[in-house]
Design a protein around this motif. Structure first.
Motif, PDB file in Angstrom:
ATOM      1  N   GLY A  28       0.811  -1.218   0.000  1.00  0.00           N
ATOM      2  CA  GLY A  28       0.000   0.000   0.000  1.00  0.00           C
ATOM      3  C   GLY A  28       0.842   1.264   0.000  1.00  0.00           C
ATOM      4  N   LEU A  29       1.964   1.219  -0.725  1.00  0.00           N
ATOM      5  CA  LEU A  29       2.889   2.355  -0.762  1.00  0.00           C
ATOM      6  C   LEU A  29       2.873   3.023  -2.127  1.00  0.00           C
ATOM      7  N   THR A  30       3.231   4.301  -2.153  1.00  0.00           N
ATOM      8  CA  THR A  30       3.513   4.991  -3.411  1.00  0.00           C
ATOM      9  C   THR A  30       5.007   5.319  -3.406  1.00  0.00           C
ATOM     10  N   PRO A  31       5.580   5.717  -4.551  1.00  0.00           N
ATOM     11  CA  PRO A  31       7.015   6.062  -4.551  1.00  0.00           C
ATOM     12  C   PRO A  31       7.362   7.109  -3.490  1.00  0.00           C
ATOM     13  N   ALA A  32       6.415   8.014  -3.195  1.00  0.00           N
ATOM     14  CA  ALA A  32       6.695   9.070  -2.203  1.00  0.00           C
ATOM     15  C   ALA A  32       6.867   8.491  -0.798  1.00  0.00           C
ATOM     16  N   ASP A  33       6.307   7.306  -0.541  1.00  0.00           N
ATOM     17  CA  ASP A  33       6.421   6.682   0.787  1.00  0.00           C
ATOM     18  C   ASP A  33       7.751   5.958   0.977  1.00  0.00           C
ATOM     19  N   VAL A  34       8.493   5.778  -0.119  1.00  0.00           N
ATOM     20  CA  VAL A  34       9.748   5.013  -0.041  1.00  0.00           C
ATOM     21  C   VAL A  34      10.887   5.971   0.292  1.00  0.00           C
ATOM     22  N   ASP A  35      11.580   5.710   1.405  1.00  0.00           N
ATOM     23  CA  ASP A  35      12.667   6.600   1.818  1.00  0.00           C
ATOM     24  C   ASP A  35      13.972   6.279   1.106  1.00  0.00           C
ATOM     25  N   LEU A  36      14.191   4.999   0.787  1.00  0.00           N
ATOM     26  CA  LEU A  36      15.418   4.636   0.064  1.00  0.00           C
ATOM     27  C   LEU A  36      15.136   3.449  -0.846  1.00  0.00           C
ATOM     28  N   LEU A  37      15.432   3.623  -2.132  1.00  0.00           N
ATOM     29  CA  LEU A  37      15.359   2.509  -3.073  1.00  0.00           C
ATOM     30  C   LEU A  37      16.719   1.803  -3.058  1.00  0.00           C
ATOM     31  N   ILE A  38      16.678   0.485  -2.882  1.00  0.00           N
ATOM     32  CA  ILE A  38      17.929  -0.293  -2.915  1.00  0.00           C
ATOM     33  C   ILE A  38      17.823  -1.265  -4.086  1.00  0.00           C
ATOM     34  N   PRO A  39      18.259  -0.816  -5.270  1.00  0.00           N
ATOM     35  CA  PRO A  39      18.146  -1.682  -6.441  1.00  0.00           C
ATOM     36  C   PRO A  39      19.348  -2.613  -6.544  1.00  0.00           C
ATOM     37  N   HIS A  40      19.158  -3.737  -7.224  1.00  0.00           N
ATOM     38  CA  HIS A  40      20.270  -4.632  -7.542  1.00  0.00           C
ATOM     39  C   HIS A  40      21.350  -3.829  -8.272  1.00  0.00           C
ATOM     40  N   GLN A  41      22.590  -4.019  -7.840  1.00  0.00           N
ATOM     41  CA  GLN A  41      23.697  -3.225  -8.383  1.00  0.00           C
ATOM     42  C   GLN A  41      24.361  -3.997  -9.534  1.00  0.00           C
ATOM     43  N   ALA A  42      23.662  -4.034 -10.676  1.00  0.00           N
ATOM     44  CA  ALA A  42      24.237  -4.722 -11.837  1.00  0.00           C
ATOM     45  C   ALA A  42      24.874  -3.727 -12.777  1.00  0.00           C
ATOM     46  N   ASN A  43      24.206  -2.588 -12.918  1.00  0.00           N
ATOM     47  CA  ASN A  43      24.570  -1.691 -14.000  1.00  0.00           C
ATOM     48  C   ASN A  43      23.879  -0.352 -13.725  1.00  0.00           C
ATOM     49  N   ILE A  44      24.630   0.744 -13.778  1.00  0.00           N
ATOM     50  CA  ILE A  44      24.058   2.044 -13.424  1.00  0.00           C
ATOM     51  C   ILE A  44      22.906   2.423 -14.359  1.00  0.00           C
ATOM     52  N   ARG A  45      22.969   1.950 -15.606  1.00  0.00           N
ATOM     53  CA  ARG A  45      21.903   2.337 -16.541  1.00  0.00           C
ATOM     54  C   ARG A  45      20.590   1.621 -16.215  1.00  0.00           C
ATOM     55  N   ILE A  46      20.681   0.382 -15.720  1.00  0.00           N
ATOM     56  CA  ILE A  46      19.466  -0.331 -15.292  1.00  0.00           C
ATOM     57  C   ILE A  46      18.878   0.381 -14.069  1.00  0.00           C
ATOM     58  N   ILE A  47      19.745   0.814 -13.149  1.00  0.00           N
ATOM     59  CA  ILE A  47      19.291   1.523 -11.939  1.00  0.00           C
ATOM     60  C   ILE A  47      18.612   2.837 -12.327  1.00  0.00           C
ATOM     61  N   GLU A  48      19.254   3.581 -13.236  1.00  0.00           N
ATOM     62  CA  GLU A  48      18.695   4.884 -13.627  1.00  0.00           C
ATOM     63  C   GLU A  48      17.341   4.715 -14.323  1.00  0.00           C
ATOM     64  N   ALA A  49      17.240   3.683 -15.165  1.00  0.00           N
ATOM     65  CA  ALA A  49      15.971   3.458 -15.879  1.00  0.00           C
ATOM     66  C   ALA A  49      14.860   3.103 -14.885  1.00  0.00           C
ATOM     67  N   THR A  50      15.191   2.326 -13.852  1.00  0.00           N
ATOM     68  CA  THR A  50      14.188   1.950 -12.840  1.00  0.00           C
ATOM     69  C   THR A  50      13.739   3.187 -12.064  1.00  0.00           C
ATOM     70  N   CYS A  51      14.716   4.016 -11.671  1.00  0.00           N
ATOM     71  CA  CYS A  51      14.390   5.244 -10.909  1.00  0.00           C
ATOM     72  C   CYS A  51      13.495   6.159 -11.732  1.00  0.00           C
ATOM     73  N   GLU A  52      13.872   6.307 -13.002  1.00  0.00           N
ATOM     74  CA  GLU A  52      13.151   7.231 -13.876  1.00  0.00           C
ATOM     75  C   GLU A  52      11.674   6.824 -13.990  1.00  0.00           C
ATOM     76  N   ARG A  53      11.457   5.521 -14.126  1.00  0.00           N
ATOM     77  CA  ARG A  53      10.093   5.035 -14.310  1.00  0.00           C
ATOM     78  C   ARG A  53       9.180   5.392 -13.136  1.00  0.00           C
ATOM     79  N   PHE A  54       9.761   5.418 -11.904  1.00  0.00           N
ATOM     80  CA  PHE A  54       8.935   5.668 -10.716  1.00  0.00           C
ATOM     81  C   PHE A  54       9.149   7.064 -10.135  1.00  0.00           C
ATOM     82  N   GLY A  55       9.993   7.850 -10.803  1.00  0.00           N
ATOM     83  CA  GLY A  55      10.260   9.192 -10.290  1.00  0.00           C
ATOM     84  C   GLY A  55      11.042   9.183  -8.987  1.00  0.00           C
ATOM     85  N   PHE A  56      11.815   8.105  -8.748  1.00  0.00           N
ATOM     86  CA  PHE A  56      12.699   8.105  -7.573  1.00  0.00           C
ATOM     87  C   PHE A  56      13.914   8.977  -7.878  1.00  0.00           C
TER      88      PHE A  56
END
Ligand code: ACO
Length: 329
Positions: A244-272
């Motif tokens: 029951g969360l929105t991106p605004a409720d998330v204080d820190l996104l901890i994405p898998h550290q495979a590749n900075i471009r995958i991380i950036e694309a994930t952030c962009e999609r959710f406005g993190f």
């Protein structure tokens, strides 16, 4: 019955040998500029063949630190779960070697083979067992020595990986802290896009399989990249919906550290914003199952996330497997 599992302590251990992009330039035809611009990786810590360490040694070091942070003894553990696909040997599980090295004599122990997703898959399992009261204290570890199965002549893969273990001790929570949601998914139809097909029953160990390098990592990088972005977005959304969360409720996104471009694309999609995203791929490379727990441990150490705040972990890996979890610290 507990409401959920909560985090009691974390720890990490990394390979003792630092391998920079310049070091790799002496091994394969590559450049620091290519590696940094395509992956964001600057250096990785590996277990070299002369380091005399195996996966369970990294697990043990990370596990000891997590137990100390939790204020618990090895004998307090009921279960040890190790997410890994690069264990000490084919069997028994790396978790049992870790159990022996820790002296966790009251625990059962087993491995989870979900590649990069092993830690978050294990979190779902640990949370379920703690909620139902079947287990009280679980040591969950993601650990990998992927450089042991890298083809050091393949510049498309050998620049990507590092070796590490990240550990978390989990226990019952009766308040608002702990695992708020988990989501796991896989698609075995795409297994051959990222795999090491040799040495099992599919292609048995033989002079031919060794010559074909079947025991080493084979990856279709472009396909992996496209699926990683799609699936990490899916997992992130599912974990938020279930909690029951929105991106605004998330204080820190901890994405898998495979590749900075995958991380950036994930952030962009959710406005993190990147300030709300944990990034350490530049210093460790892709450590597979260890990636999420070492990022979580560093985030806590650096004060990037505090008690009461929400971390959202999201991951994708070989299988394909993907998963996410929202966790209130
Ligand atoms: N240095 C220099 N050139 C390289 C290197 C290198 N290290 N590696 C590949 N190249 C070359 C290729 O040979 C190719 O050259 P060509 O056009 O002359 O044939 C060119 O660069 C482009 O190759 P691609 O593989 O198409 O490069 P791409 O832009 O896709 O980047 C990469 C490759 C970084 C592997 C990318 O596909 C990727 O990040 N994929 C995701 C892979 C991943 O993260 N895997 C980890 C396991 S799964 C997980 O954890 C998510």
């Amino acid at each position: 019955m507990a409401l959920r599992a909560k985090l009691l302590g974390t720890g990490r251990a990394v390979g003792p040998t630092c391998l920079t992009n310049d070091d790799l330039c002496r091994i394969v035809d590559t450049t620091d500029e290519w590696i940094v611009s395509r992956t964001g990786i600057r250096e990785r810590h590996i277990v070299g063949s002369g380091d005399d360490l195996c996966t369970s040694d990294l697990c043990t070091e990370a596990g000891r630190k997590a137990l100390a942070a939790a204020g618990l003894e090895p004998s307090d553990l009921d279960l040890i779960l190790v997410g890994t696909v690069t264990g000490d040997c084919k069997f028994p599980a790396t978790a049992v070697f870790t159990q022996a090295k820790l002296g966790a004599r009251n625990a059962s122990a087993m491995d989870i083979a979900a590649a990069c997703s092993g830690f978050v898959y294990g979190l779902e399992l640990a949370d379920a067992l703690i909620r139902t009261g079947q287990k009280k204290h679980v040591l969950l570890i993601g650990a990998e020595v992927l450089t042991s199965m890298v083809d050091w002549t393949d510049r498309g893969t050998c620049v990507l990986f590092g070796d590490a273990a990240g550990a978390a001790v989990l226990g019952p929570s009766d308040d608002e802290t702990g695992v708020l949601s988990t989501y796991t998914k896989s698609n075995g139809e795409l297994a051959e896009l990222l795999w090491a097909p040799g040495c099992g029953t599919l292609r048995r160990l033989s002079p031919e399989s060794l010559a074909n390098k079947d025991h080493l990592i084979h990856m279709q990088g472009r396909h992996v990249y496209v699926n990683a972005v799609k699936c990490m977005a899916d997992a992130t959304q599912q974990a938020m919906d279930r909690a029951g969360l929105t991106p605004a409720d998330v204080d820190l996104l901890i994405p898998h550290q495979a590749n900075i471009r995958i991380i950036e694309a994930t952030c962009e999609r959710f406005g993190f914003p990147l300030e709300k995203t944990m990034i350490n791929v530049d210093r460790y490379g892709n450590t597979s199952a260890a990636s999420i727990p070492i990022a979580l441990d560093e985030a806590l150490e650096m004060g990037r996330i505090h008690k009461g705040q929400v971390a959202l972990m999201t991951v994708f890996g070989g299988g394909f497997t993907w998963a996410a979890s929202a966790l209130r610290i």
